[in-house]
Write an enzyme that holds these catalytic residues in place. Structure first.
Site, mmCIF file in Angstrom:
data_model
loop_
_atom_site.group_PDB
_atom_site.id
_atom_site.type_symbol
_atom_site.label_atom_id
_atom_site.label_comp_id
_atom_site.label_asym_id
_atom_site.label_seq_id
_atom_site.Cartn_x
_atom_site.Cartn_y
_atom_site.Cartn_z
ATOM 1 C CG ASP A 27 -7.181 2.242 -4.661
ATOM 2 O OD1 ASP A 27 -6.401 1.327 -5.036
ATOM 3 O OD2 ASP A 27 -8.012 2.775 -5.413
ATOM 4 C CG HIS A 44 0.706 -4.578 -2.739
ATOM 5 N ND1 HIS A 44 -0.387 -3.760 -2.770
ATOM 6 C CD2 HIS A 44 0.630 -5.333 -3.878
ATOM 7 C CE1 HIS A 44 -1.091 -3.982 -3.873
ATOM 8 N NE2 HIS A 44 -0.491 -4.931 -4.559
ATOM 9 C CG LEU A 138 -7.048 0.161 17.159
ATOM 10 C CD1 LEU A 138 -8.101 1.214 16.834
ATOM 11 C CD2 LEU A 138 -5.792 0.414 16.338
HETATM 12 C C1 FPP Z 1 -5.034 -1.499 -3.349
HETATM 13 O O1 FPP Z 1 -4.021 -0.891 -4.111
HETATM 14 C C2 FPP Z 1 -4.432 -2.282 -2.291
HETATM 15 C C3 FPP Z 1 -4.614 -3.631 -2.120
HETATM 16 C C4 FPP Z 1 -5.464 -4.454 -3.000
HETATM 17 C C5 FPP Z 1 -3.921 -4.357 -1.060
HETATM 18 C C6 FPP Z 1 -3.756 -3.614 0.209
HETATM 19 C C7 FPP Z 1 -2.730 -4.320 0.976
HETATM 20 C C8 FPP Z 1 -1.805 -3.765 1.753
HETATM 21 C C9 FPP Z 1 -1.700 -2.324 2.046
HETATM 22 C C10 FPP Z 1 -0.778 -4.607 2.353
HETATM 23 C C11 FPP Z 1 -1.279 -5.736 3.201
HETATM 24 C C12 FPP Z 1 -2.036 -5.292 4.385
HETATM 25 C C13 FPP Z 1 -1.962 -5.838 5.604
HETATM 26 C C14 FPP Z 1 -2.998 -5.460 6.572
HETATM 27 C C15 FPP Z 1 -0.905 -6.755 6.025
HETATM 28 P P1 FPP Z 1 -3.950 -1.234 -5.662
HETATM 29 O O2 FPP Z 1 -2.995 -2.360 -5.839
HETATM 30 O O3 FPP Z 1 -5.309 -1.496 -6.198
HETATM 31 O O4 FPP Z 1 -3.372 0.097 -6.221
HETATM 32 P P2 FPP Z 1 -3.669 0.724 -7.659
HETATM 33 O O5 FPP Z 1 -5.127 1.074 -7.695
HETATM 34 O O6 FPP Z 1 -2.785 1.926 -7.663
HETATM 35 O O7 FPP Z 1 -3.262 -0.299 -8.670
#
Ligand code: FPP
Length: 251
Positions: A27, A44, A138
Site C-alpha cells: 500500500d 504503481h 520461492l
Molecule cells: C495499493 O496502493 C496498491 C495497489 C492497489 C496495486 C499494487 C500493485 C503493484 C505494486 C504493481 C503491480 C504488481 C505486480 C505484482 C505486477 P494504493 O494505490 O492504494 O496507494 P494509496 O493508498 O497511497 O492510494
C-alpha cells in the site's frame, strides 16, 4: 511449572525464526506519487520495481512462499484508467520478468477470480505458471482479483457441490472439506503479514488464512520499501512468540 500441569497442557512446538510464508499488502503507491507530484500510475510502476527486489530478498533469506496482494475484488471500483493501467502493468511485468523467474528458481502462482481479468493477461499467466511449475525455490503467489470474502464464498459453494454430488449429510461436512477448496489450500498459511503505507487493516485479504499470522504494519510507502525495512521486519518477527492459542513452552 509442575509435571502434573505440564502434562495437562499442549505446549507450543519449537518455532522457526524465519517465516516460511510472507504475505504483503503493498500500500501507499498513490500517496507516494502524490507527494512527488506524479500521476498515481508512477507509484504503481515504481511498486513493480520493489516487487522484483522483494522476490530477491525472500530468495536470499530462504523464504519459501511470498504472497502479494496485487489487485483486490474491490479495486474494480477505481477509475477505469487506473484499472486498465494496472492490468497492463501486470501483463508487461509477466512478459518482462518470466525469464528471470525461471533462472532464479521462482514458481509463479496466480490466485483469484480469473474470469474478470483481461483474456491476454490470463493467457500469459497460464504460460508463465507452466514455465515455472517445476521450480522449487520461492513460490510467488500473486493475488489478482482476489478477496477473502470471495475466496470463502467460492470454497463454500464448491464444497457444498461435492457434498451434494456424494449425497453426504451435513454432519459429514468437515472443516477440511471446506478448506481444501480455498484458493491457496496447498500452501501453508502466512506466518507474517506486512502492510506498508501506514494503514492498519487487513482489507479483505486472506481472511481465513490469517487466523494465526503475525501482523506487521509499516509506515513506509510501497514504492520506497527498502531492504532495511524488510530486514527490520524479519528481526522483529524473530522476537515474536507464537502460541497459536496454546501455552509458551519456555514458561
Ligand atoms: C495499493 O496502493 C496498491 C495497489 C492497489 C496495486 C499494487 C500493485 C503493484 C505494486 C504493481 C503491480 C504488481 C505486480 C505484482 C505486477 P494504493 O494505490 O492504494 O496507494 P494509496 O493508498 O497511497 O492510494
Amino acid at each position: 511449572m509442575s509435571d502434573e500441569k505440564k502434562s495437562s497442557v499442549v505446549l507450543v512446538e519449537e518455532q522457526s525464526f524465519v517465516p516460511n510464508h510472507i504475505a504483503i499488502i503493498m500500500d501507499g503507491n498513490g500517496r507516494w506519487a502524490k507527494e512527488h507530484s506524479l500521476p498515481r500510475m508512477m507509484g504503481h510502476q515504481r511498486g513493480v520495481k520493489v516487487v522484483r527486489e522483494v522476490v530477491k530478498w525472500c530468495n536470499e533469506n530462504n523464504i519459501l512462499y511470498l504472497s502479494l496482494f496485487a489487485f483486490s475484488t474491490e479495486n474494480w471500483g477505481r477509475p477505469k484508467s487506473e484499472v486498465s493501467h494496472l492490468m497492463t502493468l501486470f501483463l508487461r511485468s509477466l512478459k518482462k520478468e518470466a525469464k528471470d523467474l525461471i533462472e532464479k528458481g521462482v514458481k509463479l502462482r496466480v490466485i483469484g477470480n480469473r474470469s474478470r481479468l483481461p483474456k491476454n493477461l490470463v493467457e500469459h499467466i497460464c504460460i508463465v505458471e507452466e514455465q515455472t511449475k517445476n521450480n522449487n525455490k520461492l513460490t510467488l503467489i500473486i493475488c489478482a482479483d482476489y478477496g477473502g470474502h470471495w475466496d470463502i464464498y467460492n470454497a463454500a459453494k464448491q464444497s457444498i457441490k461435492v457434498l451434494q454430488e456424494k449425497k453426504l449429510a451435513v454432519e459429514d461436512y468437515s472443516e477440511e472439506m471446506f478448506a481444501q477448496h480455498l484458493q491457496a489450500s496447498d500452501i501453508p498459511p502466512p506466518d507474517l503479514l506486512i502492510r506498508t503505507g501506514g494503514e492498519k487493516r487487513i482489507s479483505n485479504f486472506y481472511l481465513w488464512q490469517l487466523a494465526y499470522t503475525e501482523l506487521y504494519f509499516c509506515d513506509t510507502y510501497w514504492p520506497v520499501f527498502s531492504q532495511n525495512d524488510f530486514n527490520e521486519i524479519l528481526e522483529s518477527y524473530k522476537k515474536r512468540v507464537r502460541r497459536f492459542g496454546k501455552l509458551d513452552s519456555s514458561k
